[in-house]
Design a protein around this motif. Structure first.
Motif, PDB file in Angstrom:
ATOM      1  N   LYS A 173      -9.796 -20.373 -70.978  1.00  0.00           N
ATOM      2  CA  LYS A 173      -8.547 -22.120 -70.600  1.00  0.00           C
ATOM      3  C   LYS A 173      -7.627 -22.200 -69.663  1.00  0.00           C
ATOM      4  CE  LYS A 173      -4.230 -23.468 -74.060  1.00  0.00           C
ATOM      5  NZ  LYS A 173      -3.844 -23.735 -72.700  1.00  0.00           N
ATOM      6  N   ALA A 174      -7.496 -21.217 -68.999  1.00  0.00           N
ATOM      7  CA  ALA A 174      -7.081 -21.293 -67.856  1.00  0.00           C
ATOM      8  C   ALA A 174      -7.945 -22.123 -66.862  1.00  0.00           C
ATOM      9  CB  ALA A 174      -6.504 -19.458 -66.586  1.00  0.00           C
ATOM     10  N   PHE A 175      -9.162 -21.774 -67.087  1.00  0.00           N
ATOM     11  CA  PHE A 175     -10.215 -22.562 -66.050  1.00  0.00           C
ATOM     12  C   PHE A 175     -10.249 -24.443 -66.444  1.00  0.00           C
ATOM     13  CE2 PHE A 175     -10.643 -18.456 -63.658  1.00  0.00           C
ATOM     14  CZ  PHE A 175     -10.958 -19.231 -62.727  1.00  0.00           C
ATOM     15  N   GLY A 176     -10.045 -24.768 -67.461  1.00  0.00           N
ATOM     16  CA  GLY A 176      -9.924 -25.812 -67.886  1.00  0.00           C
ATOM     17  C   GLY A 176     -11.290 -25.634 -69.201  1.00  0.00           C
ATOM     18  N   LEU A 177     -11.808 -24.448 -69.791  1.00  0.00           N
ATOM     19  CA  LEU A 177     -12.521 -24.719 -70.623  1.00  0.00           C
ATOM     20  C   LEU A 177     -12.125 -24.898 -72.787  1.00  0.00           C
ATOM     21  CD1 LEU A 177     -14.774 -21.560 -69.529  1.00  0.00           C
ATOM     22  CD2 LEU A 177     -15.500 -23.885 -69.911  1.00  0.00           C
ATOM     23  N   SER A 178     -12.690 -25.999 -73.112  1.00  0.00           N
ATOM     24  CA  SER A 178     -12.153 -26.134 -74.093  1.00  0.00           C
ATOM     25  C   SER A 178     -12.620 -24.394 -75.098  1.00  0.00           C
ATOM     26  CB  SER A 178     -11.867 -26.670 -75.514  1.00  0.00           C
ATOM     27  OG  SER A 178     -13.273 -27.189 -75.158  1.00  0.00           O
ATOM     28  N   ILE A 179     -11.817 -24.261 -75.779  1.00  0.00           N
ATOM     29  CA  ILE A 179     -12.171 -22.623 -76.720  1.00  0.00           C
ATOM     30  C   ILE A 179     -12.666 -22.348 -78.255  1.00  0.00           C
ATOM     31  CG2 ILE A 179     -11.353 -20.165 -77.340  1.00  0.00           C
ATOM     32  CD1 ILE A 179     -11.184 -20.836 -74.047  1.00  0.00           C
ATOM     33  N   HIS A 180     -13.983 -22.237 -78.534  1.00  0.00           N
ATOM     34  CA  HIS A 180     -13.841 -22.418 -79.844  1.00  0.00           C
ATOM     35  C   HIS A 180     -14.650 -20.765 -80.498  1.00  0.00           C
ATOM     36  CE1 HIS A 180     -14.984 -26.494 -80.057  1.00  0.00           C
ATOM     37  NE2 HIS A 180     -14.848 -26.421 -78.561  1.00  0.00           N
ATOM     38  N   TYR A 181     -14.874 -20.276 -81.454  1.00  0.00           N
ATOM     39  CA  TYR A 181     -15.107 -18.957 -81.696  1.00  0.00           C
ATOM     40  C   TYR A 181     -15.503 -18.902 -83.020  1.00  0.00           C
ATOM     41  CZ  TYR A 181     -10.799 -17.945 -84.304  1.00  0.00           C
ATOM     42  OH  TYR A 181      -9.482 -18.184 -85.575  1.00  0.00           O
ATOM     43  N   HIS A 182     -15.964 -17.273 -83.028  1.00  0.00           N
ATOM     44  CA  HIS A 182     -16.551 -17.057 -84.555  1.00  0.00           C
ATOM     45  C   HIS A 182     -16.263 -15.473 -84.146  1.00  0.00           C
ATOM     46  CE1 HIS A 182     -19.246 -16.206 -88.196  1.00  0.00           C
ATOM     47  NE2 HIS A 182     -19.498 -15.609 -87.100  1.00  0.00           N
ATOM     48  N   ASN A 183     -15.786 -15.353 -85.492  1.00  0.00           N
ATOM     49  CA  ASN A 183     -15.300 -13.900 -86.073  1.00  0.00           C
ATOM     50  C   ASN A 183     -15.332 -13.766 -87.366  1.00  0.00           C
ATOM     51  OD1 ASN A 183     -13.894 -12.526 -84.349  1.00  0.00           O
ATOM     52  ND2 ASN A 183     -12.122 -11.908 -85.826  1.00  0.00           N
TER      53      ASN A 183
END
Ligand code: DGY
Length: 334
Positions: A173-183
């Motif tokens: 996030k700090a590097f400007g990526l948008s976060i998606h996750y599977h768990n």
């Protein structure tokens, strides 16, 4: 008052000096100063006399070995976060407690995940090789040479949003990526909000929509080849995958084929299916700039290794003081 007998602790690999010194003070410690990997026979022999076995990820402790262990073996205090090298079920059935060293590897492993993302997308190894392997061949700065891909603005899909996955998400996030996750389950709302993270119940759907896939789940029977040929084929041709968890979570042969066919753009791998052997096809891809390969270094910091040793010591001491060790691994939690 008679002094309590020190537990006999068999440590399978060389550990940092500070950890070994402390272990020698506290326990009847059998060290491995030469760091020669013990054979299964040597381990089985040790399990017949030691009260505690301290293995690492390089020792496979299977059900037959546990079955053959002497009745004095009460604790397997692994010097590792992952416990896929130990048959935890068999240990529980024999009344042997298993502990690990969670938390202290989280930040280092998350750092290394980001290193791999940068190394693949910004072609770090290729660039460095121009200078170190063919000195003088660098033509100088050029507007069109050695171009990588921008990090910011991309979508990362994290497979396994536990401690390490969450630490990766914070950095990403700090590097400007948008976060998606599977768990297996959704993380709490506060964390999701902090990370502005999108949860994907369907791994298939997430894989098809992200630019970077980061594998951060543990290796269990349920995650074996979770990234199967079918699933890897869902990734976009411009996307990359990084793995700092365990090699067997990805179908390595399928990944190699998709990289070779240009159906996945790149891979950053710190872990492999058959460690310490690395598939020569992956090495060839590395020479062609399609993979960045590291020899299972994700948690390899001096600080981390000392912290791991401290955890092992605390687990052993707590256990022999008659308490439940803090990092007990329960088969039901795997
Ligand atoms: C562990 O301890 O599980 C790690 O893989 C070592 O890097």
């Amino acid at each position: 008052m008679t002094a309590r007998k020190k537990p006999k602790v068999y440590i399978t690999r060389k550990l940092p000096d500070a950890v070994e010194t402390r272990m020698r003070e506290l326990f009847d410690a059998q060290l491995n100063i030469d760091d020669i990997v013990r054979t299964p026979e040597q381990l089985m022999q040790a399990m017949k006399t030691a009260d505690v076995l301290v293995p690492t990820v390089t020792d496979r402790i299977d059900s037959a070995m546990i079955e053959a262990a002497g009745p004095q073996l009460k604790l397997i205090a692994s010097f590792s976060n992952g416990v896929d090298h130990i048959d935890v079920d068999a240990a529980a059935k024999k009344g042997i407690t298993v502990t690990n060293t969670p938390n202290v590897l989280t930040e280092d492993t998350a750092d290394m995940t980001m290193v791999l993302i940068f190394a693949v997308l910004r072609r770090l190894i290729e660039g460095s090789r121009v200078l170190t392997e063919s000195p003088g061949s660098w033509p100088g700065w050029s507007p069109t040479w050695m171009l990588g891909r921008r990090i910011g603005g991309k979508r990362i899909g994290i497979v396994g949003m536990g401690r390490i996955g969450t630490a990766v998400a914070r950095r990403a996030k700090a590097f400007g990526l948008s976060i998606h996750y599977h768990n297996r389950s959704r993380v709490n709302l506060a964390t999701e909000e902090e990370l502005e993270a999108t949860y994907w119940d369907s791994l298939d759907q997430m894989l098809a929509r992200v630019d970077i896939v980061s594998v951060n789940c543990p290796s269990t029977p349920a995650t074996f080849h979770l990234l199967s040929a079918r699933r890897l084929a869902l990734m976009q041709p411009s996307s990359i995958i990084v793995n700092t968890a365990r090699g067997d979570i990805i179908d390595e042969a399928a990944l190699i084929q998709l990289l070779r066919e240009g159906k996945i753009a790149g891979a950053g791998l710190d872990v492999f299916s058959n460690e310490p052997l690395v598939n020569p096809k992956l090495l060839k891809l590395a020479h062609e700039g399609k993979t960045v390969l590291l020899p299972h270094m994700g948690s390899a910091t001096i600080e981390g290794r000392i912290d791991m040793g401290d955890k092992v010591i605390i687990n052993i001491r707590t256990f022999f003081d008659g308490h439940r060790p803090p990092n007990r691994v329960l088969p039901s939690r795997l």
